[in-house]
Design an enzyme around this catalytic site. Structure first.
Site: not given
Ligand code: DX5
Ligand code: ZN
Length: 214
Positions: A7, A32, A34, A36, A65, A67, A136, A174
């Site tokens: 990620s 990956h 993220d 948000m 991903h 969110m 998750m 994840d």
């Molecule tokens: C959290 C994200 C993850 C995050 C994982 O909302 O979806 O992808 O970056 O990070 P680690 O591996 O540090 O838990």
């Molecule tokens: Zn993620």
């Protein structure tokens, strides 16, 4: 072998090209991303301008991903970047089946994300139409949180459902993934792991990625 999707949330955004190239050269399977929106989760990350820069230096497929609150809007925004997967949260979608069809019609593999409290049975009637399910194992929004142990039992239940309803659908995990829990994840049938802080904070990122590809 388990596939690894680092990620980039834990990458150095001042040196994003360098970090993306490094993980791709180190043999990761996906990148990956993220996304948000500051509404669905209490954090805000990157949009298509930055993700387009990531796409142009990544030599591995993108795993986006979402969110966010307005999934359809964001699918339209990111589809031109031709990611391999777009995943959206089931908790935030009134018409998941319609959105799955839309993502597939854009030539992208659809995936659904389940928050830690969401039961695998909630997607029983969608499973046949999915290419991946993302569980998750932390509350979405931030990197570097601790792995929630109850997700192991949930992954095992989902694995049984997947094997009977759609054996080609992958299971991805994840949050809080590291060399400490990777064997347990393998045992319960996980196919892909996302790892942010474990990979990017490791002094040898290639070794970190390889330690998860078991
Ligand atoms: C959290 C994200 C993850 C995050 C994982 O909302 O979806 O992808 O970056 O990070 P680690 O591996 O540090 O838990
Ligand atoms: Zn993620």
């Amino acid at each position: 072998m388990i596939k690894v999707a680092p990620s980039i949330l834990s990458a150095d955004f001042g040196n994003l090209q360098r970090d993306v190239e490094e993980i791709c050269n180190a043999g990761c399977d996906f990148v990956h991303v993220d996304v948000m929106d500051g509404h669905f989760v209490p954090n805000l990350t990157i949009g298509p301008v930055v993700v387009s820069a990531v796409a142009s230096c990544a030599t591995k497929p993108l795993d986006i991903h979402l969110m966010v609150e307005n999934n359809t809007f964001f699918v339209d925004l990111f589809a031109p970047l031709k990611p391999e997967y777009i995943s959206f949260h089931i908790e935030e979608e009134k018409h998941p089946h319609r959105l799955i069809q839309k993502i597939r019609s854009l030539g992208i593999k659809p995936a659904i994300v389940l928050n830690p409290h969401t039961a695998p049975e909630s997607i029983e009637y969608l499973l046949k139409d999915l290419d991946m399910i993302l569980l998750m194992s932390v509350n979405p929004g931030f990197g570097g949180q601790s792995f929630i142990d109850s997700v192991i039992e949930k992954a095992s239940r989902l694995n049984k459902m997947r094997n009977s309803l759609n054996p080609n659908c992958l299971i991805e995990i994840d949050g809080g993934v590291s060399d400490k829990n990777i064997e347990q994840l393998k045992e319960v049938g996980v196919d892909v792991v996302v790892a942010g802080s474990y990979v990017f904070k490791h002094k040898n990122r290639q070794r970190a990625i390889e330690s998860l590809q078991i």
